[in-house]
Design a protein around this motif. Structure first.
Motif, PDB file in Angstrom:
ATOM      1  N   VAL A 232       0.843  -1.201   0.000  1.00 46.63           N
ATOM      2  CA  VAL A 232       0.000   0.000   0.000  1.00 46.63           C
ATOM      3  C   VAL A 232       0.879   1.252   0.000  1.00 46.63           C
ATOM      4  O   VAL A 232       0.568   2.250  -0.659  1.00 46.63           O
ATOM      5  N   ALA A 233       1.996   1.197   0.717  1.00 50.33           N
ATOM      6  CA  ALA A 233       2.905   2.343   0.787  1.00 50.33           C
ATOM      7  C   ALA A 233       3.541   2.657  -0.559  1.00 50.33           C
ATOM      8  O   ALA A 233       3.980   3.786  -0.803  1.00 50.33           O
ATOM      9  N   HIS A 234       3.603   1.666  -1.437  1.00 51.09           N
ATOM     10  CA  HIS A 234       4.214   1.853  -2.752  1.00 51.09           C
ATOM     11  C   HIS A 234       3.299   2.576  -3.739  1.00 51.09           C
ATOM     12  O   HIS A 234       3.723   2.911  -4.846  1.00 51.09           O
ATOM     13  N   ALA A 235       2.053   2.797  -3.364  1.00 52.77           N
ATOM     14  CA  ALA A 235       1.067   3.344  -4.304  1.00 52.77           C
ATOM     15  C   ALA A 235       1.234   4.842  -4.547  1.00 52.77           C
ATOM     16  O   ALA A 235       0.563   5.404  -5.417  1.00 52.77           O
ATOM     17  N   ASN A 236       2.102   5.484  -3.796  1.00 52.13           N
ATOM     18  CA  ASN A 236       2.351   6.912  -3.978  1.00 52.13           C
ATOM     19  C   ASN A 236       3.658   7.124  -4.716  1.00 52.13           C
ATOM     20  O   ASN A 236       4.695   6.585  -4.321  1.00 52.13           O
ATOM     21  N   LEU A 237       3.620   7.911  -5.780  1.00 51.94           N
ATOM     22  CA  LEU A 237       4.840   8.193  -6.530  1.00 51.94           C
ATOM     23  C   LEU A 237       5.819   8.983  -5.675  1.00 51.94           C
ATOM     24  O   LEU A 237       5.411   9.842  -4.889  1.00 51.94           O
ATOM     25  N   PRO A 238       7.116   8.725  -5.820  1.00 55.24           N
ATOM     26  CA  PRO A 238       8.106   9.541  -5.116  1.00 55.24           C
ATOM     27  C   PRO A 238       8.085  10.965  -5.660  1.00 55.24           C
ATOM     28  O   PRO A 238       7.621  11.210  -6.786  1.00 55.24           O
ATOM     29  N   ILE A 243       6.451  15.270  -9.220  1.00 51.12           N
ATOM     30  CA  ILE A 243       6.630  16.668  -9.612  1.00 51.12           C
ATOM     31  C   ILE A 243       6.223  16.895 -11.065  1.00 51.12           C
ATOM     32  O   ILE A 243       5.746  17.967 -11.431  1.00 51.12           O
ATOM     33  N   PHE A 244       6.348  15.846 -11.894  1.00 51.23           N
ATOM     34  CA  PHE A 244       5.999  15.983 -13.311  1.00 51.23           C
ATOM     35  C   PHE A 244       4.489  16.109 -13.530  1.00 51.23           C
ATOM     36  O   PHE A 244       4.051  16.494 -14.614  1.00 51.23           O
ATOM     37  N   SER A 245       3.698  15.784 -12.519  1.00 50.64           N
ATOM     38  CA  SER A 245       2.242  15.845 -12.670  1.00 50.64           C
ATOM     39  C   SER A 245       1.679  17.196 -12.243  1.00 50.64           C
ATOM     40  O   SER A 245       0.497  17.464 -12.449  1.00 50.64           O
ATOM     41  N   ASN A 246       2.500  18.036 -11.649  1.00 48.74           N
ATOM     42  CA  ASN A 246       2.029  19.329 -11.146  1.00 48.74           C
ATOM     43  C   ASN A 246       1.618  20.274 -12.278  1.00 48.74           C
ATOM     44  O   ASN A 246       2.179  20.225 -13.372  1.00 48.74           O
ATOM     45  N   PHE A 247       0.675  21.130 -11.965  1.00 47.38           N
ATOM     46  CA  PHE A 247       0.219  22.120 -12.940  1.00 47.38           C
ATOM     47  C   PHE A 247       1.327  23.147 -13.180  1.00 47.38           C
ATOM     48  O   PHE A 247       1.917  23.671 -12.243  1.00 47.38           O
ATOM     49  N   LEU A 248       1.623  23.427 -14.417  1.00 45.59           N
ATOM     50  CA  LEU A 248       2.634  24.380 -14.871  1.00 45.59           C
ATOM     51  C   LEU A 248       4.053  23.945 -14.506  1.00 45.59           C
ATOM     52  O   LEU A 248       4.903  23.779 -15.377  1.00 45.59           O
ATOM     53  N   LEU A 249       4.325  23.752 -13.208  1.00 42.58           N
ATOM     54  CA  LEU A 249       5.671  23.347 -12.811  1.00 42.58           C
ATOM     55  C   LEU A 249       6.024  21.996 -13.405  1.00 42.58           C
ATOM     56  O   LEU A 249       7.138  21.789 -13.891  1.00 42.58           O
TER      57      LEU A 249
END
Length: 385
Positions: A232-238, A243-249
């Motif tokens: 379950v802990a692995h389900a979150n991207l590091p 950071i690549f999914s953030n809006f604009l940034l």
């Protein structure tokens, strides 16, 4: 936002942690200028030496130089296959910032997507398909292919959005959802082999492959998972990937070759990337903005859907209806995915677990020869049964 690469040299920060390079450099030089790589203070490289030795940061129109690069050599080893129908209306893709028509590399094919793959070994031998993780390329298996080719027909391919495969602009034929990846995987496997296959998959694309395998167990002889997100802990991207999914940034960072390739590969384990290798991984992000747009879209899908896919994968692998022989290989120096809970899961699911103490998340890069021989041993036992 795409990077504009003109005839001028690309400048990097003076004290970049990955490589050092001067702020400006005269074009006409007669004698090479020795510099030190920040990765290895004992190794010189020459700023005006041939591409095979040089720093890899001088470009013209998105190319390293007119001489063959490591990426060119890798491309020559492979071929393109067409698989999975292109969706959408067929409208030409436009960039999401200014609404201008995208270049040819960002346009989808008119019928089926083009997938880049590299094959090694006799086509009559049992096929083993090597599937890279996120974000990576088939190139990560370059040293594993010749090991497996001795007794198998080894095949590595680039996912859509990666390497040399098609990178359609999101919403123009492919939206990079995990379901689309499951469906497209079925298509490309059917094209690559009509026989039963052995599947090897690394990292965050493992849940996609397991989801496909659940409904196609009759097609699979063996499944080998390399550092998959199992808990379950692995389900979150590091943070390096989320950071690549953030809006604009995220849209900005996904266009940065050093963040998208170098940092993503070196921040998750002990892997030390050599410059000629880095040149191959950077190539897609340097030649077209489409790679960055794809990375941004995939990251958003992973962030949104990964948790559900990891939960499904856990259920599938523990289900009594799961009949595929499965092995988990784990690089213990993975900085993204903790080993905690992995051993307990494998025991409960009754799957074999093999640990590699010196490898990180990208085990095929950290310990290519070891993992190649390990895979060969696992599938060799299966062949003899």
């Amino acid at each position: 936002m795409a990077i504009c690469l003109s005839s001028a040299s690309l400048s990097l920060p003076k004290h970049h942690p990955l490589i050092s390079t001067p702020q400006s450099l005269p074009r006409n030089r007669r004698s090479p200028i020795p510099r030190r790589s920040s990765n290895d203070p004992n190794e010189d490289y020459l700023l005006d030496a041939p591409v095979s030795v040089g720093d890899g940061f001088s470009f013209s129109g998105g190319k390293y130089s007119d001489e063959p690069s490591p990426a060119d050599e890798w491309l020559k080893q492979g071929k393109f296959v067409k698989a999975h129908p292109v969706g959408g209306t067929g409208e030409k893709a436009k960039d999401p910032i200014f609404g201008l028509a995208m270049g040819a590399s960002s346009q989808a094919s008119t019928d089926l997507f083009r997938w880049f793959c590299v094959e090694s070994g006799n086509a009559g031998n049992p096929p083993v398909i090597l599937i890279h993780g996120f974000p990576s390329q088939a190139y990560s298996y370059r040293k594993v292919l010749p090991i497996l080719s001795k007794k198998n027909h080894a095949i590595a391919f680039d996912w859509l959005g990666f390497g040399f495969s098609d990178k359609p602009q999101p919403k123009y034929g492919f939206d990079y959802t995990l379901k689309e990846y499951v469906d497209s995987l079925e298509s490309v496997i059917n094209v690559l082999s009509k026989d039963k296959v052995i599947l090897v998959v690394q990292g965050y694309f493992s849940p996609v492959v397991v989801k496909y395998a659940k409904d196609h167990q009759e097609k699979i002889n063996n499944l080998i998972l390399l550092n998959p997100p199992l808990t379950v802990a692995h389900a979150n991207l590091p943070s390096t990937l989320s950071i690549f999914s953030n809006f604009l940034l995220g849209e900005m960072f996904s266009q940065d070759p050093l963040r998208a390739s170098d940092k993503a590969l070196t921040s998750c384990g002990p892997y030390k990337m050599k410059e000629d290798v880095a040149m191959v991984y950077r190539r897609p992000y340097l030649t077209s903005g489409s790679s960055g747009f794809a990375l941004n879209a995939i990251s958003r899908s992973m962030k949104k859907e990964l948790k559900a896919y990891v939960e499904d994968m856990r259920k599938i692998l523990m289900d009594e209806e799961w009949k595929v022989q499965t092995t988990v290989c784990w690089g213990e120096r993975d900085r993204w995915l903790s080993f905690e809970g992995v051993e307990d899961f494998c025991k409960e699911a009754k799957h074999k677990l093999v640990t590699l103490p010196m490898a990180g998340h990208h085990v095929q890069e950290d310990c290519s020869e070891e993992i190649g021989n390990l895979i060969a041993g696992i599938i060799g036992k299966r062949t003899r049964i």
